[in-house]
Structure formats: C-alpha cells, structure tokens
Design an enzyme around this catalytic site. Structure first.
Site, mmCIF file in Angstrom:
data_model
loop_
_atom_site.group_PDB
_atom_site.id
_atom_site.type_symbol
_atom_site.label_atom_id
_atom_site.label_comp_id
_atom_site.label_asym_id
_atom_site.label_seq_id
_atom_site.Cartn_x
_atom_site.Cartn_y
_atom_site.Cartn_z
ATOM 1 N N HIS A 179 6.393 2.636 7.082
ATOM 2 C CA HIS A 179 4.973 2.592 6.704
ATOM 3 C C HIS A 179 4.673 3.591 5.582
ATOM 4 O O HIS A 179 3.838 4.494 5.724
ATOM 5 C CB HIS A 179 4.079 2.870 7.915
ATOM 6 C CG HIS A 179 2.695 2.303 7.774
ATOM 7 N ND1 HIS A 179 1.964 1.812 8.829
ATOM 8 C CD2 HIS A 179 1.897 2.144 6.682
ATOM 9 C CE1 HIS A 179 0.788 1.383 8.415
ATOM 10 N NE2 HIS A 179 0.725 1.571 7.111
ATOM 11 N N GLU A 237 3.824 -0.481 16.093
ATOM 12 C CA GLU A 237 4.320 0.780 15.530
ATOM 13 C C GLU A 237 4.142 1.939 16.507
ATOM 14 O O GLU A 237 3.111 2.025 17.169
ATOM 15 C CB GLU A 237 3.576 1.107 14.228
ATOM 16 C CG GLU A 237 3.946 0.212 13.077
ATOM 17 C CD GLU A 237 3.290 0.652 11.764
ATOM 18 O OE1 GLU A 237 2.834 1.810 11.671
ATOM 19 O OE2 GLU A 237 3.237 -0.170 10.847
ATOM 20 N N ARG A 284 -0.357 -5.641 7.552
ATOM 21 C CA ARG A 284 -0.478 -5.100 8.895
ATOM 22 C C ARG A 284 0.599 -5.724 9.754
ATOM 23 O O ARG A 284 0.861 -6.927 9.657
ATOM 24 C CB ARG A 284 -1.867 -5.377 9.486
ATOM 25 C CG ARG A 284 -2.969 -4.515 8.876
ATOM 26 C CD ARG A 284 -2.856 -3.076 9.332
ATOM 27 N NE ARG A 284 -3.847 -2.194 8.689
ATOM 28 C CZ ARG A 284 -3.584 -1.417 7.661
ATOM 29 N NH1 ARG A 284 -2.362 -1.427 7.126
ATOM 30 N NH2 ARG A 284 -4.503 -0.641 7.149
#
Length: 331
Positions: A291, A273, A244
């Site tokens: 991602h 993000e 994460r």
C-alpha cells in the site's frame, strides 16, 4: 479549544504533528489502537477530534457512542468510516483529496511493467546467484507497448495513468462507472478526446491486456472483479489494483492465477489488509506492494498538512477545508 483537542492514532509525517501541537494538546497512541480502545477513547469525552488512519474502523456502534466532533482521516479514502452514522451523530469527517494522483498513477504503471517483465522474479534470480549470462528464453515476459490498457473508472488517477500509458504506445480504453456506464462527452474527455475509447464494462473486461482498477469502494464496486470477471478476461491479461482492496475478490483472484485464467496481477491494496488471501504470497506471477501508492516524501507531507488542517478546523467547530460530509456540521 480544550486541553484534549486531538487524539492521534498513528503519528503523522512532518509537518502534521507540528501543526497539531501548535494548535492544541495532542494525545498520541504510540502503538496504535485496537477497535475497543478506539471506541472507549471516542466515548470518553476526553478528545474533540480523532486523527485517524484507514485501518481505524469507525462503525455505527462506535459512532453512536462517540463524544467527538470530528474525524480527520489521513487518506483520500474513507471506507473505514460509516459516513451516514457520523453525520447522524454530528461528527464531521475530513480526508486528503487531490494529493496523490501522480504518485498512484506511477505505481499503477510500475505494477504493469513489473508484472509484465517479471521484475521481482528476475531480481530474486540474480540475487540467488542463478544468473550465468544472457540466454534466449530466460524469464520471457509480456509486451506493454502496443497492448490495450483498460481503465475501470476514469477519474483523476485513471486519467494520469492513461497519460502515462499513451506515452508507452498503449491503446487506452475506459469504462467510467463500472459495472454500470454513463455518457462521456468529448468536452469532458478534454485532452483525451480521440485518444481513448469508451467501452462498456463487459467489453473492457474481454478486450483489455491490462485491466487497471480506479474506482471508489461502495456497494456497487465491492468484488467488482469476481470469478466471473476473471474468467472473462484474456488468459494473457494482467490485473492491476491500486484502488481499494475489496474491489477484487482476492480468493477468486488466487484461484484464477493458479488456474492460468489470467497471466498475472499487480496489487498495492488488499481485501483484508494487512492480511493476504491464502496462497497469494506464494504465486510467482504477482507483484505485491505494501500500500505505497502515495508513499513519496512530498505527497505524504502534503497529506499530513491537509489532515492537520482538517483536524484543527474541526476542533474549532469550523467546517474543515476538505470535508466528506459537510452537512454534519449543520446537523
């Protein structure tokens, strides 16, 4: 079910949408939703279940006003949802665990190799017409074989990464619950008994040539890798994060990379993000992926199936097959 069963914030890959449409009525937000739009939709009483993405934030204020029965998150993680507030409001949350282990481990190893061997720089070098033949010191990188991979966490993805690293002839060490620790028996290690070394978090930081993050995001792991950790790493070390984004203090990482405190970083996730910390994109000693840890056709299809199955069960008032907070149903 009612005529307004599912609010889908972003279309799911096949077979997700087909399953939802066969089970009830779907309202699709074609262009995504702002936080205000999502809050209004959840409070409207027009939808039973929200099929959500990690970028959809369900904070306590939204959940306290929501008139929904469930949130089916198209992800393994669910740090975008205040689980305590969801449970207090009898909103069941589901996720898609156990699907992307191998795909994410592949990305972790890809990032290690790409940063170590300067693959992005090399690709750009060739495309720019700068390659004029073999040279003794052209784009020299770092070895992987024979080096130490330190795994922060030792769950499914970390173990899959360890399996790949051992095949590359790496020494593998792990800390099971950084920044803390806990005993790990030989039985629990299973196939890795005698093949990997258990270290404390400080020791793992100081000895790893590659430090790869495999921890959930919580109060203990937010900024687990901060300026202090980066300064304690080897100057030749490379940081990898497929867990994460907020596990790493991104501003501190940029400063460390600029100063040469560590040699490089490979990231698939980011603290805020889709925005990057200022200066990160300009650093040549990084490989930055958007991602894509779970981005294979079979993995995303299975995630979509599980996400849809969760949503359908929630709309029926049933416990979903992959619940995060099963107590919310009884609550």
């Amino acid at each position: 079910m009612t005529a307004t069963d599912f609010l889908v914030t972003t279309p799911l890959p096949d077979p997700g949408m087909r399953l939802l449409e066969a089970a009830g009525t779907v309202t699709l937000a074609e262009n995504g939703m702002t936080h205000t739009e999502l809050a209004d939709a959840c409070a409207s009483g027009n939808h039973r279940v929200v099929v959500a993405q990690l970028r959809d934030e369900f904070d306590a204020t939204l959940l306290d006003g929501a008139k929904i029965t469930g949130i089916s998150n198209f992800a393994v993680g669910y740090n975008n949802i205040d689980i305590a507030a969801a449970t207090a409001n009898s909103i069941v949350v589901g996720n898609t665990p156990g699907v992307l282990t191998d795909a994410t481990a592949d990305i972790a190893v890809l990032l290690m190799l790409a940063v170590a061997r300067r693959c992005v720089e090399a690709d750009a070098f060739v495309r720019a017409g700068k390659f004029h033949g073999w040279e003794p010191e052209l784009l020299l990188g770092h070895d992987v074989s024979g080096k130490t991979l330190g795994l922060a966490g030792f769950g499914r993805i970390a173990r899959a990464t360890a399996r790949r690293a051992l095949a590359f002839g790496m020494t593998v060490a792990f800390c099971p619950r950084p920044p803390g620790d806990r005993p790990v028996s030989e039985d629990e290690l299973g196939e890795f008994a005698g093949k990997v070394r258990h270290m404390s978090w400080p020791e793992l930081i100081e000895t790893s040539d590659y430090l790869s993050m495999h921890v959930p995001l919580n109060d203990q792991t937010r900024h687990l890798v901060d300026a202090g950790v980066l300064n304690a790493m080897k100057p030749s070390a490379i940081l990898i994060n497929t867990a994460r984004g907020p596990v790493v203090d991104e501003r501190a990482l940029v400063a460390a990379l600029r100063a040469g405190s560590i040699a490089g970083a490979g990231l698939d996730v980011y603290e805020d993000e889709p925005r990057l910390a200022e200066g990160l994109a300009e650093l040549p000693n990084t490989v930055l992926l958007p991602h894509v840890g779970s981005a294979t056709v079979p993995v995303r299809a299975e995630m979509a199936r599980r996400c849809a199955e969760n949503a359908i069960a929630m709309a029926r008032g049933e416990l979903p097959p992959y619940p995060v907070n099963p107590e919310a149903l009884a609550h």
